[in-house]
Design a protein around this motif. Structure first.
Motif, PDB file in Angstrom:
ATOM      1  N   TYR A 155     -21.778 -14.411   5.270  1.00 43.72           N
ATOM      2  CA  TYR A 155     -20.402 -14.798   5.537  1.00 43.72           C
ATOM      3  C   TYR A 155     -19.451 -13.610   5.628  1.00 43.72           C
ATOM      4  CZ  TYR A 155     -22.219 -19.416   4.507  1.00 43.72           C
ATOM      5  OH  TYR A 155     -22.964 -20.557   4.510  1.00 43.72           O
ATOM      6  N   PHE A 156     -19.007 -13.071   4.507  1.00 40.70           N
ATOM      7  CA  PHE A 156     -17.921 -12.102   4.559  1.00 40.70           C
ATOM      8  C   PHE A 156     -18.084 -11.009   3.517  1.00 40.70           C
ATOM      9  CE2 PHE A 156     -16.744 -15.937   2.219  1.00 40.70           C
ATOM     10  CZ  PHE A 156     -16.500 -15.425   0.961  1.00 40.70           C
ATOM     11  N   ASP A 157     -17.468  -9.885   3.817  1.00 39.81           N
ATOM     12  CA  ASP A 157     -17.401  -8.728   2.922  1.00 39.81           C
ATOM     13  C   ASP A 157     -16.168  -7.946   3.367  1.00 39.81           C
ATOM     14  OD1 ASP A 157     -18.003  -6.819   0.996  1.00 39.81           O
ATOM     15  OD2 ASP A 157     -19.409  -5.761   2.287  1.00 39.81           O
ATOM     16  N   VAL A 158     -15.008  -8.295   2.803  1.00 37.67           N
ATOM     17  CA  VAL A 158     -13.743  -7.731   3.276  1.00 37.67           C
ATOM     18  C   VAL A 158     -12.986  -7.056   2.138  1.00 37.67           C
ATOM     19  CG1 VAL A 158     -13.514  -9.401   5.149  1.00 37.67           C
ATOM     20  CG2 VAL A 158     -12.509  -9.907   2.939  1.00 37.67           C
ATOM     21  N   PRO A 159     -12.214  -6.017   2.455  1.00 40.05           N
ATOM     22  CA  PRO A 159     -11.406  -5.368   1.424  1.00 40.05           C
ATOM     23  C   PRO A 159     -10.157  -6.188   1.124  1.00 40.05           C
ATOM     24  CG  PRO A 159     -10.995  -4.335   3.530  1.00 40.05           C
ATOM     25  CD  PRO A 159     -12.092  -5.349   3.748  1.00 40.05           C
ATOM     26  N   LEU A 160      -9.688  -6.085  -0.100  1.00 40.72           N
ATOM     27  CA  LEU A 160      -8.372  -6.604  -0.482  1.00 40.72           C
ATOM     28  C   LEU A 160      -7.606  -5.433  -1.056  1.00 40.72           C
ATOM     29  CD1 LEU A 160      -8.856 -10.099  -2.142  1.00 40.72           C
ATOM     30  CD2 LEU A 160      -7.789  -9.571   0.028  1.00 40.72           C
ATOM     31  N   ASP A 161      -6.526  -5.065  -0.386  1.00 40.38           N
ATOM     32  CA  ASP A 161      -5.710  -3.945  -0.828  1.00 40.38           C
ATOM     33  C   ASP A 161      -4.351  -4.055  -0.147  1.00 40.38           C
ATOM     34  OD1 ASP A 161      -6.163  -3.071   1.817  1.00 40.38           O
ATOM     35  OD2 ASP A 161      -7.766  -1.727   1.188  1.00 40.38           O
ATOM     36  N   GLU A 162      -3.567  -3.006  -0.251  1.00 38.57           N
ATOM     37  CA  GLU A 162      -2.226  -3.023   0.321  1.00 38.57           C
ATOM     38  C   GLU A 162      -2.240  -3.294   1.829  1.00 38.57           C
ATOM     39  OE1 GLU A 162       0.760   0.501   0.735  1.00 38.57           O
ATOM     40  OE2 GLU A 162       0.885  -0.292  -1.312  1.00 38.57           O
ATOM     41  N   SER A 163      -3.239  -2.804   2.521  1.00 41.28           N
ATOM     42  CA  SER A 163      -3.345  -3.016   3.969  1.00 41.28           C
ATOM     43  C   SER A 163      -3.902  -4.382   4.336  1.00 41.28           C
ATOM     44  CB  SER A 163      -4.225  -1.939   4.595  1.00 41.28           C
ATOM     45  OG  SER A 163      -3.644  -0.669   4.401  1.00 41.28           O
ATOM     46  N   ASN A 164      -4.651  -4.991   3.423  1.00 36.97           N
ATOM     47  CA  ASN A 164      -5.280  -6.295   3.634  1.00 36.97           C
ATOM     48  C   ASN A 164      -4.991  -7.164   2.410  1.00 36.97           C
ATOM     49  OD1 ASN A 164      -6.953  -5.532   6.087  1.00 36.97           O
ATOM     50  ND2 ASN A 164      -7.587  -4.005   4.591  1.00 36.97           N
ATOM     51  N   PRO A 165      -3.764  -7.710   2.296  1.00 31.78           N
ATOM     52  CA  PRO A 165      -3.365  -8.379   1.061  1.00 31.78           C
ATOM     53  C   PRO A 165      -3.843  -9.822   0.898  1.00 31.78           C
ATOM     54  CG  PRO A 165      -1.524  -8.321   2.573  1.00 31.78           C
ATOM     55  CD  PRO A 165      -2.643  -7.536   3.209  1.00 31.78           C
ATOM     56  N   MET A 166      -4.480 -10.394   1.927  1.00 30.66           N
ATOM     57  CA  MET A 166      -4.925 -11.778   1.803  1.00 30.66           C
ATOM     58  C   MET A 166      -6.158 -12.003   2.670  1.00 30.66           C
ATOM     59  SD  MET A 166      -2.871 -15.295   2.644  1.00 30.66           S
ATOM     60  CE  MET A 166      -3.108 -15.154   4.407  1.00 30.66           C
ATOM     61  N   PHE A 167      -7.045 -12.880   2.170  1.00 32.23           N
ATOM     62  CA  PHE A 167      -8.209 -13.297   2.947  1.00 32.23           C
ATOM     63  C   PHE A 167      -8.429 -14.764   2.679  1.00 32.23           C
ATOM     64  CE2 PHE A 167     -12.829 -14.119   3.170  1.00 32.23           C
ATOM     65  CZ  PHE A 167     -12.999 -13.898   4.531  1.00 32.23           C
ATOM     66  N   GLU A 168      -8.715 -15.535   3.741  1.00 32.10           N
ATOM     67  CA  GLU A 168      -8.993 -16.975   3.607  1.00 32.10           C
ATOM     68  C   GLU A 168     -10.374 -17.288   4.150  1.00 32.10           C
ATOM     69  OE1 GLU A 168      -4.634 -19.083   3.851  1.00 32.10           O
ATOM     70  OE2 GLU A 168      -5.920 -19.196   5.604  1.00 32.10           O
ATOM     71  N   TRP A 169     -11.001 -18.294   3.523  1.00 40.01           N
ATOM     72  CA  TRP A 169     -12.309 -18.766   3.973  1.00 40.01           C
ATOM     73  C   TRP A 169     -12.381 -20.259   3.739  1.00 40.01           C
ATOM     74  CZ3 TRP A 169     -16.743 -20.411   0.984  1.00 40.01           C
ATOM     75  CH2 TRP A 169     -17.901 -20.575   1.748  1.00 40.01           C
ATOM     76  N   THR A 170     -12.953 -20.969   4.694  1.00 40.37           N
ATOM     77  CA  THR A 170     -13.166 -22.409   4.563  1.00 40.37           C
ATOM     78  C   THR A 170     -14.663 -22.679   4.656  1.00 40.37           C
ATOM     79  OG1 THR A 170     -11.047 -22.864   5.631  1.00 40.37           O
ATOM     80  CG2 THR A 170     -12.630 -24.670   5.538  1.00 40.37           C
ATOM     81  N   PRO A 171     -15.250 -23.220   3.577  1.00 38.28           N
ATOM     82  CA  PRO A 171     -16.700 -23.501   3.624  1.00 38.28           C
ATOM     83  C   PRO A 171     -17.014 -24.654   4.577  1.00 38.28           C
ATOM     84  CG  PRO A 171     -15.776 -24.220   1.530  1.00 38.28           C
ATOM     85  CD  PRO A 171     -14.675 -23.558   2.310  1.00 38.28           C
TER      86      PRO A 171
END
Length: 68
Positions: free
Chosen positions: A52-68
């Motif tokens: 599925y996913f492997d994403v950074p969360l930081d100041e440049s990427n402050p949010m990530f959403e996923w729907t199973p």
């Protein structure tokens, strides 16, 4: 079908709050960065399963959403 729930998970001080959440098909999981640096990764703790996913969360990427 009815819309699912939005499950919020906050990322702060290299930890997730809440640390565990129950997700059903159709729910949206929204990880929200507050500080530090972390990743959101599908699979066992700290091991990307490649599905599925492997994403950074930081100041440049402050949010990530996923729907199973």
């Amino acid at each position: 079908a009815p819309a699912g729930e939005t499950r919020l998970v906050f990322v702060q001080s290299f930890a997730f709050t809440p640390p565990d959440t129950v997700v059903s098909p159709g729910d949206v999981v929204r990880w929200v960065w507050l500080d530090g640096h972390h990743t959101v990764t599908s699979g066992p703790p700290c091991v990307h399963d490649g599905l599925y996913f492997d994403v950074p969360l930081d100041e440049s990427n402050p949010m990530f959403e996923w729907t199973p």
